[in-house]
Design a protein around this motif. Sequence first.
Motif, PDB file in Angstrom:
ATOM      1  N   UNK A 125       0.757  -1.614  -0.112  1.00 24.61           N
ATOM      2  CA  UNK A 125       0.077  -0.382   0.087  1.00 24.61           C
ATOM      3  C   UNK A 125       0.952   1.035   0.116  1.00 24.61           C
ATOM      4  N   UNK A 126       2.080   0.708  -0.065  1.00 20.34           N
ATOM      5  CA  UNK A 126       3.138   2.602   0.035  1.00 20.34           C
ATOM      6  C   UNK A 126       3.438   1.958  -1.042  1.00 20.34           C
ATOM      7  N   UNK A 127       4.932   1.747  -1.044  1.00 17.59           N
ATOM      8  CA  UNK A 127       5.932   2.043  -1.923  1.00 17.59           C
ATOM      9  C   UNK A 127       5.965   0.959  -2.598  1.00 17.59           C
ATOM     10  N   UNK A 128       5.926  -0.662  -2.397  1.00 16.32           N
ATOM     11  CA  UNK A 128       5.787  -1.813  -2.474  1.00 16.32           C
ATOM     12  C   UNK A 128       4.543  -2.196  -3.248  1.00 16.32           C
ATOM     13  N   UNK A 129       4.559  -2.628  -4.462  1.00 16.80           N
ATOM     14  CA  UNK A 129       3.689  -3.129  -4.917  1.00 16.80           C
ATOM     15  C   UNK A 129       3.937  -4.500  -5.627  1.00 16.80           C
ATOM     16  N   UNK A 130       2.848  -5.094  -5.713  1.00 15.78           N
ATOM     17  CA  UNK A 130       3.230  -6.572  -6.849  1.00 15.78           C
ATOM     18  C   UNK A 130       4.442  -6.785  -7.443  1.00 15.78           C
ATOM     19  N   UNK A 131       5.338  -7.646  -7.655  1.00 17.86           N
ATOM     20  CA  UNK A 131       6.378  -7.877  -8.416  1.00 17.86           C
ATOM     21  C   UNK A 131       6.764  -9.427  -8.030  1.00 17.86           C
ATOM     22  N   UNK A 132       8.219  -9.702  -9.213  1.00 14.82           N
ATOM     23  CA  UNK A 132       8.529 -10.860  -9.409  1.00 14.82           C
ATOM     24  C   UNK A 132       9.674 -10.709 -10.347  1.00 14.82           C
ATOM     25  N   UNK A 133      10.511 -11.616 -10.173  1.00 16.11           N
ATOM     26  CA  UNK A 133      11.863 -11.508 -11.086  1.00 16.11           C
ATOM     27  C   UNK A 133      12.057 -13.026 -10.845  1.00 16.11           C
TER      28      UNK A 133
ATOM     29  N   UNK B 224       3.965   4.967 -14.882  1.00 15.46           N
ATOM     30  CA  UNK B 224       3.512   4.088 -15.731  1.00 15.46           C
ATOM     31  C   UNK B 224       4.589   2.737 -16.258  1.00 15.46           C
ATOM     32  N   UNK B 225       5.117   3.003 -16.462  1.00 10.97           N
ATOM     33  CA  UNK B 225       6.489   1.436 -16.898  1.00 10.97           C
ATOM     34  C   UNK B 225       5.686   0.315 -15.749  1.00 10.97           C
ATOM     35  N   UNK B 226       6.079   0.891 -14.482  1.00 12.06           N
ATOM     36  CA  UNK B 226       6.228  -0.012 -13.229  1.00 12.06           C
ATOM     37  C   UNK B 226       4.271  -0.534 -12.914  1.00 12.06           C
ATOM     38  N   UNK B 227       3.997   0.367 -13.369  1.00 12.63           N
ATOM     39  CA  UNK B 227       2.219   0.131 -13.131  1.00 12.63           C
ATOM     40  C   UNK B 227       2.223  -1.202 -14.127  1.00 12.63           C
ATOM     41  N   UNK B 228       2.179  -0.785 -15.671  1.00 16.46           N
ATOM     42  CA  UNK B 228       1.949  -2.315 -16.560  1.00 16.46           C
ATOM     43  C   UNK B 228       2.921  -2.927 -15.027  1.00 16.46           C
ATOM     44  N   UNK B 229       3.686  -3.624 -15.300  1.00 13.86           N
ATOM     45  CA  UNK B 229       4.259  -4.231 -15.317  1.00 13.86           C
ATOM     46  C   UNK B 229       3.331  -5.224 -13.948  1.00 13.86           C
ATOM     47  N   UNK B 230       2.980  -4.029 -13.024  1.00 14.39           N
ATOM     48  CA  UNK B 230       2.374  -4.378 -12.200  1.00 14.39           C
ATOM     49  C   UNK B 230       0.951  -5.406 -12.646  1.00 14.39           C
ATOM     50  N   UNK B 231       0.485  -4.697 -13.507  1.00 15.68           N
ATOM     51  CA  UNK B 231      -0.218  -5.903 -14.516  1.00 15.68           C
ATOM     52  C   UNK B 231      -0.519  -7.196 -14.163  1.00 15.68           C
ATOM     53  N   UNK B 232       1.146  -7.278 -14.169  1.00 11.21           N
ATOM     54  CA  UNK B 232       1.295  -9.078 -14.817  1.00 11.21           C
ATOM     55  C   UNK B 232       1.602  -9.784 -13.383  1.00 11.21           C
ATOM     56  N   UNK B 233       2.542  -9.138 -12.380  1.00 11.27           N
ATOM     57  CA  UNK B 233       2.576  -9.583 -11.203  1.00 11.27           C
ATOM     58  C   UNK B 233       1.834  -9.400 -10.070  1.00 11.27           C
ATOM     59  N   UNK B 234       0.401  -8.308 -10.532  1.00 14.67           N
ATOM     60  CA  UNK B 234      -0.787  -8.700  -9.418  1.00 14.67           C
ATOM     61  C   UNK B 234      -1.750  -9.718  -9.736  1.00 14.67           C
ATOM     62  N   UNK B 235      -1.359 -10.438 -11.790  1.00 13.36           N
ATOM     63  CA  UNK B 235      -1.524 -11.381 -11.827  1.00 13.36           C
ATOM     64  C   UNK B 235      -1.336 -12.721 -10.982  1.00 13.36           C
ATOM     65  N   UNK B 236       0.189 -12.847 -10.839  1.00  7.80           N
ATOM     66  CA  UNK B 236       0.860 -13.930 -10.368  1.00  7.80           C
ATOM     67  C   UNK B 236       0.457 -13.323  -8.863  1.00  7.80           C
ATOM     68  N   UNK B 237       0.079 -12.638  -7.642  1.00  6.98           N
ATOM     69  CA  UNK B 237       0.177 -13.003  -6.887  1.00  6.98           C
ATOM     70  C   UNK B 237      -1.038 -12.203  -6.366  1.00  6.98           C
TER      71      UNK B 237
END
Lengths: 335, 335
Positions: A125-133, B224-237
């Motif tokens: 809800x702050x700096x960290x968004x859902x993300x993967x690597x 924006x560019x982070x928000x885009x990949x965030x869609x993929x990560x949200x789908x996974x997590x």
Amino acid sequence: MHEDIAERLAWVAVDWGSSQLRAWGLDERGEVLARGGSDKGMLALTQVEYEPALLEAIGEWLPPSGHVPVWICGMAGARQGWCEAAYLPLPARLDQLARGAVAPAVGDPRLNVCLLPGLCQYADGAQRSFDVMRGEETQLAGLVAREPGFSGLACLPGTHAKWVWLEAGTVVRFATCLTGELYGLLAGQSVLRHSVADAALDEPGCREAFTDAVREAASAPGRFSQQLFGLRAADLLDDSLPHGQARRARLGARLSGLTIGLELSALTDELPSDAAVTLIGNATLCDRYALALSALGRSSRHLDGETAVLAGIELAGLELAATGMGPAHPTGETP
Amino acid sequence: MHEDIAERLAWVAVDWGSSQLRAWGLDERGEVLARGGSDKGMLALTQVEYEPALLEAIGEWLPPSGHVPVWICGMAGARQGWCEAAYLPLPARLDQLARGAVAPAVGDPRLNVCLLPGLCQYADGAQRSFDVMRGEETQLAGLVAREPGFSGLACLPGTHAKWVWLEAGTVVRFATCLTGELYGLLAGQSVLRHSVADAALDEPGCREAFTDAVREAASAPGRFSQQLFGLRAADLLDDSLPHGQARRARLGARLSGLTIGLELSALTDELPSDAAVTLIGNATLCDRYALALSALGRSSRHLDGETAVLAGIELAGLELAATGMGPAHPTGETP
């Protein structure tokens, strides 16, 4: 030649991504004896095709008997890959990646395969968004192998560029930007494809076109969508541009600068003013990022991507050797 | 039926874009007698194929003798189209578009074809960047036909969305955003294609996902560019999302909101707080833009795109009738 390799081979490192695999055969001291690879990436393979694809790349190096450790990072460990090595959640110590490794069942008795895990970040809800690597964490482990306890900001440019905050050798946050993919789609498939060409930045005017665009996008990211169409309009109307291929190169450099500048925009406030960003990857792309950072008044240093991934895999191997454990076996398989 | 049309047909209006043509047959009072069209847009045609494509769409309406005015706006007048009707530079009075019209040579004596020009904007180092439009100027002329001397901000959403500042019926500035094309590439061809689906905003949760994304992108366009990949990560997590098609619809609504929010970001400071933005186009897309504007606290009103283009072409026809001039003939052709 191959017999020499087989005699000295101590372990194999593999970086197995979406679209290709790269493999290295190493001796006991970590010297590279052989390099291999193919375009049989995760997207081209079903589960049963991984072992044959691996043997195709490294089979000639293997001694007739023996049991060679093969360490693999990247998308081969994804759920839709060879065998899932589940994401490790943050914070993640990079000298402990091997604790999340799994061993897929293999048919060839010469292979002792181990898949390294990726990392995942949950939104706070702050700096960290859902993300993967998947894959980059092993290059980061290589940075930590070379500089134990590393703290700072690292960037791994690419199709999906990763920005990673490390504290004392631990990943505490990261953000992925779709930059490389966005550039590829716009340059190759949008209305801009007629107006731009991939450009080396040493072509006349391209370096300036690139850095100007970086600064424009970084300072006015909200205009990105307008700036994109502006490339097409400039191609139609701007008499100050050269003609033909030089025109497309100039506009291609500008498109590259806009996409990288957009990426840097949100990070500008977080870029350290007193320390260099560590860029990890191939020299051409890292040079371009270094130039972009420099255009925004920031400094960087470069760690070669191959060096990093080999050091990272070696670190995972050392960890496993130190604990005396083998990798976990995936659920449902007999060890 | 067709004989009825031929008896009453006074003129034909055509909106000929990159990927399709739409045609209307009208009587003397401007009532629509017939509608036609095809997917033979500019991108599908060579120069000699325009007249056959036009006859295919409207031939049945034409009386056996006579000389029917056919007014065409859009990409058919581009350099790579049927015959170039050169861009008019800004400032451009929208009741004078006919002054830039050209008449291509035609073989069928029943046709009296006239191509309307587009508009171009030269960069001025400040607010104005290089920009071009073809087709939208005729819809804007329709706005001016209905509201002579119109001043205000108009938006024509689409593949390449246009934002246009008008003063007293004259275009003084405009900006094109690649929004629709960007959405299409990301939704259809990027890594996000597995995670998103086109969504009607009345599906559960989609409206909120859309407006949240509009606000996020508009307020932090650099992400924006982070928000885009965030869609993929949200789908996974992201366990809070529904599954299956509902999940993809939710993420698709979010992707749409991000691209439109990015477009609105730079414009936010320029959006009138005391007057409505005039949205011109089809109802579904204009409704989405109205919702996005509303999420940012701005008001809008809607003018139907077909109504606008017909009114714009009629205005051009009236201008020509009033001056008693025919359209200019392109260089190198005999009038």
